[in-house]
Motif scaffolding. Sequence first.
Motif, PDB file in Angstrom:
ATOM      1  N   ARG A  29       0.831  -1.204   0.000  1.00  0.00           N
ATOM      2  CA  ARG A  29       0.000   0.000   0.000  1.00  0.00           C
ATOM      3  C   ARG A  29       0.861   1.247   0.000  1.00  0.00           C
ATOM      4  O   ARG A  29       1.886   1.315   0.665  1.00  0.00           O
ATOM      5  CB  ARG A  29      -0.901   0.013   1.227  1.00  0.00           C
ATOM      6  N   LEU A  31       2.447   4.815   0.661  1.00  0.00           N
ATOM      7  CA  LEU A  31       2.695   5.665   1.822  1.00  0.00           C
ATOM      8  C   LEU A  31       3.010   7.098   1.409  1.00  0.00           C
ATOM      9  O   LEU A  31       2.774   8.033   2.157  1.00  0.00           O
ATOM     10  CB  LEU A  31       3.857   5.115   2.649  1.00  0.00           C
ATOM     11  N   GLU A  89       3.779   4.858  -7.043  1.00  0.00           N
ATOM     12  CA  GLU A  89       3.218   4.875  -5.694  1.00  0.00           C
ATOM     13  C   GLU A  89       2.630   6.246  -5.404  1.00  0.00           C
ATOM     14  O   GLU A  89       3.307   7.263  -5.547  1.00  0.00           O
ATOM     15  CB  GLU A  89       4.316   4.549  -4.671  1.00  0.00           C
ATOM     16  N   PRO A  91      -0.555   7.808  -2.489  1.00  0.00           N
ATOM     17  CA  PRO A  91      -1.530   7.421  -1.462  1.00  0.00           C
ATOM     18  C   PRO A  91      -2.945   7.937  -1.714  1.00  0.00           C
ATOM     19  O   PRO A  91      -3.536   8.631  -0.891  1.00  0.00           O
ATOM     20  CB  PRO A  91      -0.931   7.997  -0.176  1.00  0.00           C
ATOM     21  N   ARG A 126      -3.643   3.507  -1.942  1.00  0.00           N
ATOM     22  CA  ARG A 126      -3.870   3.381  -0.493  1.00  0.00           C
ATOM     23  C   ARG A 126      -4.440   2.032  -0.081  1.00  0.00           C
ATOM     24  O   ARG A 126      -4.363   1.659   1.093  1.00  0.00           O
ATOM     25  CB  ARG A 126      -4.746   4.516   0.019  1.00  0.00           C
TER      26      ARG A 126
END
Length: 144
Positions: A29, A31, A89, A91, A126
């Motif tokens: 997930r 960050l 990536e 969030p 997320r």
Amino acid sequence: MTISAEEAASTPLVSDEQIEARMADLVGRALRRQWWMFFLDENDVQLPVVVPVEGAPLVPDEAAAEHSAEGMAAIMEEIGAAQVILVWERPTGATVTMPDRAWARSLGEAARVRGICVRAQLISHRDGVRWLAPDDYLEQLAAS
């Protein structure tokens, strides 16, 4: 499912499902906002080099994509990689966003021009990791 470094170094990632599972294990997930490069050898085995990239602009300009692709090419030559996996990536939710599309398209094209094989692109969000298919980021071009 977490695997040992020894198992990772001897298990080829031959399917999209295997790649998605490995990236879920390694990145998981989201960050923070960054992107990752993972490298495969000519036998689809993950190499022990992982490169996180922080501080990239939200939306790439040509210079950012070119600079990133040049760095990717240099790393791949240094370690003898045949393919790269990119993980974006951020969030937020699992829905593909305009910045996701822009980066996937721009860096994918800059890599293609250099002869770099991008094996896969994924999004760490997320709630986990999802596959980023070419239709997810190239459809914007067809609509333009």
